[in-house]
Design a protein around this motif. Structure first.
Motif, mmCIF file in Angstrom:
data_model
loop_
_atom_site.group_PDB
_atom_site.id
_atom_site.type_symbol
_atom_site.label_atom_id
_atom_site.label_comp_id
_atom_site.label_asym_id
_atom_site.label_seq_id
_atom_site.Cartn_x
_atom_site.Cartn_y
_atom_site.Cartn_z
ATOM 1 N N HIS A 30 35.876 33.826 -13.437
ATOM 2 C CA HIS A 30 35.905 33.087 -12.326
ATOM 3 C C HIS A 30 35.179 31.604 -12.379
ATOM 4 C CE1 HIS A 30 37.560 36.449 -9.567
ATOM 5 N NE2 HIS A 30 38.410 36.217 -10.465
ATOM 6 N N CYS A 39 40.963 33.671 -14.606
ATOM 7 C CA CYS A 39 41.834 34.382 -13.582
ATOM 8 C C CYS A 39 42.117 33.665 -12.383
ATOM 9 C CB CYS A 39 40.946 35.478 -13.120
ATOM 10 S SG CYS A 39 41.683 36.803 -12.018
ATOM 11 N N HIS A 75 43.563 32.210 -8.668
ATOM 12 C CA HIS A 75 43.720 32.621 -7.282
ATOM 13 C C HIS A 75 44.147 31.320 -6.746
ATOM 14 C CE1 HIS A 75 41.422 36.659 -7.681
ATOM 15 N NE2 HIS A 75 41.272 36.011 -8.729
ATOM 16 N N HIS A 119 45.433 41.322 -9.946
ATOM 17 C CA HIS A 119 44.313 40.278 -10.670
ATOM 18 C C HIS A 119 43.171 40.879 -11.712
ATOM 19 C CE1 HIS A 119 45.097 36.862 -8.024
ATOM 20 N NE2 HIS A 119 44.850 37.804 -6.986
ATOM 21 N N CYS A 167 40.669 40.460 -12.510
ATOM 22 C CA CYS A 167 39.105 40.628 -12.129
ATOM 23 C C CYS A 167 38.747 41.724 -11.292
ATOM 24 C CB CYS A 167 38.923 39.519 -11.278
ATOM 25 S SG CYS A 167 39.873 39.051 -9.560
HETATM 26 ZN ZN LIG Z 1 40.409 37.084 -10.371
#
Ligand SMILES: [Zn+2]
Length: 503
Positions: free
Chosen positions: A396, A412, A414, A457, A459
């Protein structure tokens, strides 16, 4: 696995499906109840008789970690029938979401896509894939009585190439008045590394799939395909589609394959072969980087233009195939790393195929992620392995703002959290899209046809649809299809896997 156990698994799937039909058929009205019961009985009977179809021999499915694992085997028609039958609930769920996306963004109706599939794509699809696509429609119909036919299935298979490549080309050619703003998508973050870059000196490959959440939540199939001809394949995929399409797959002759798309790509060849068919063929029949390149170039239609990242565990060589339509370039090495996050880098490809793309704007998602990949991979030179790859797929760090913040610029992705969206892909502010799942493998795992995968996701964060829709009414049209996307655990899959006991 014995035929007996396979039959038990197939039957338990059937019984589960029947139970759902009964629940779905409930209503307060007695007459309607009787009718529903009758319909459910008919459906159950149809399923029971279809389950005896010899084409299902050897096929089975089970669920784990948020994924549906489907083992398909045999000739092309059987592979298709098994796919359509075993994944009927998932295809029935995915078709409305995918087709609504296609018609909504292009302002073209479904008849247009069916006609394009029938007239432009179908005649140039190899016979074996025509048989497989036909089989999907037949398997689906046998299980559910669905009235989707093979052209619906072909149009659905082309969902990455028709709306964002063919339609803008067509609008330009037809000089359409006020055409919708369609841009080739920016799907995925990925790398492939070998030699002194990895911990064991062999190949490591990793990929997370970026797409809108509506489709991404449904991109949860692990296909273990044992075809009559060609190599055995283990790949992730979306129900109803014969290619991995995001793409991540390994084959039994040693190829390890993934890709990220080329942002702001323009161009289409109506006489070319559908990308989804070429991509599937390449994974099934290529035993080397050269063979892979040759198949992807044969009939290149420009659709879903990608930077392919390829590894060959037999030679320990990795490659990047930047597959434009007017130009392409192949880089290869036995000691190096190739990363992808939706940018082109060959000057000729940029000039001829993606003229609007600015590689120097560090604020955009592709270039910000490119900078982060370079930083992360250089920092970890000599240490790269599957464990590290899993962490990187969930990274991130925003290289532009130089801080941790999950947004449209992080490996990642979003994008739902970003008021900027991604303009170069025509993703508006807070667009509900980003990284929807991840996969990783290495040479040792690939030799045993194994990889790890995480749904949601990478993460581990869960996307929640209800609060998102309440906060962003612009996306209300997605309400019937958009749902929560819970992250599952990293889960290992291997070809020929025997399912865990079902509870
Ligand atoms: Zn993420």
């Amino acid at each position: 696995m014995s035929d007996g156990i396979r039959r038990i698994v197939a039957l338990s799937v059937l019984l589960l499906g029947t139970g759902l039909l009964w629940v779905a058929g409930r209503s307060n009205n007695d007459a309607e109840n009787a009718k529903s019961d009758q319909d459910a009985t008919l459906a159950a009977n149809r399923e029971r008789s279809a389950s005896n179809d010899p084409r299902l021999k050897g096929a089975y499915r089970y669920e784990q970690g948020g994924w549906v694992y489907a083992h398909l085997e045999g000739d092309p028609a059987s592979l298709g029938f098994q796919h359509g039958f075993l994944l009927a609930p998932e295809i029935s769920d995915a078709f409305p979401a995918i087709s609504t996306n296609m018609t909504h963004s292009t302002k073209r109706d479904w008849t247009f896509f069916r006609q394009t599939a029938r007239e432009m794509l179908w005649p140039k699809i190899d016979t074996e894939y025509q048989q497989e696509l036909q089989g999907i429609a037949e398997g689906l119909n046998a299980r559910t009585g669905s009235n989707l036919d093979v052209y619906d299935i072909v149009a659905m298979n082309a969902f990455e190439e028709l709306p964002d490549y063919y339609v803008p080309w067509l609008n330009k050619r037809e000089k359409a008045a006020n055409p919708p703003n369609l841009k080739s998508p920016g799907n995925c973050s990925a790398f492939v590394a070998t030699g002194s870059w990895t911990k064991d000196g062999k190949i490591v490959i990793a990929h997370n799939n970026w797409t809108n959440y509506m489709n991404g939540e449904r991109w949860r199939i692990i296909f273990d395909i044992e075809p009559k001809n060609g190599y055995r394949m283990l790949m992730d995929g979306i129900p109803g589609v014969i290619a991995s399409d995001d793409d991540f797959g390994i084959n039994s002759d040693g190829l390890m394959v993934t890709e990220t798309t080329i942002s702001q790509f323009e161009g289409w060849d109506p006489n070319g072969k559908a990308e989804f068919a070429r991509a599937r063929k390449a994974l099934q029949y290529a035993g080397s980087i050269d063979e892979y390149t040759k198949i992807m170039l044969d009939g290149n239609n420009g659709g879903y233009a990608n930077d392919w990242l390829i590894g060959d565990r037999k030679t320990n060589e990795v490659a990047q195939l930047e597959l434009g339509l007017k130009a392409y370039k192949l880089w290869r090495t036995k000691d190096g790393v190739f990363a992808g996050s939706n940018w082109a880098r060959d000057p000729k490809v940029i000039k001829q195929d993606t003229p609007q793309f600015d590689p120097n704007n560090l604020e955009t998602s592709p270039n910000a992620r490119r900078a982060r990949w370079e930083q992360l991979l250089n920092e970890n030179k000599g240490k790269l392995d599957v464990e590290l790859a899993k962490q990187m797929l969930g990274d991130h760090f925003d290289s532009f703002q130089k801080k941790e913040e999950a947004n449209e610029r992080t490996l990642c992705g979003h994008v739902d959290t970003s008021p900027r969206g991604v303009a170069i892909w025509a993703w508006g502010p807070n667009y509900p899209g980003g990284a929807v799942q991840g996969k990783a493998s290495d040479s040792t795992m690939a030799q045993q046809l194994r990889f790890v995968a995480r749904m949601g996701h990478p993460c581990g964060e869960t996307f929640q649809a209800k609060p998102f829709l309440a906060a962003h009414p612009d996306y209300a049209w997605q309400e019937p299809y958009l749902r929560d996307m819970p992250a599952g655990p990293w889960t290992e899959f291997h070809a020929g896997e025997i399912p865990a006991p079902q509870h």
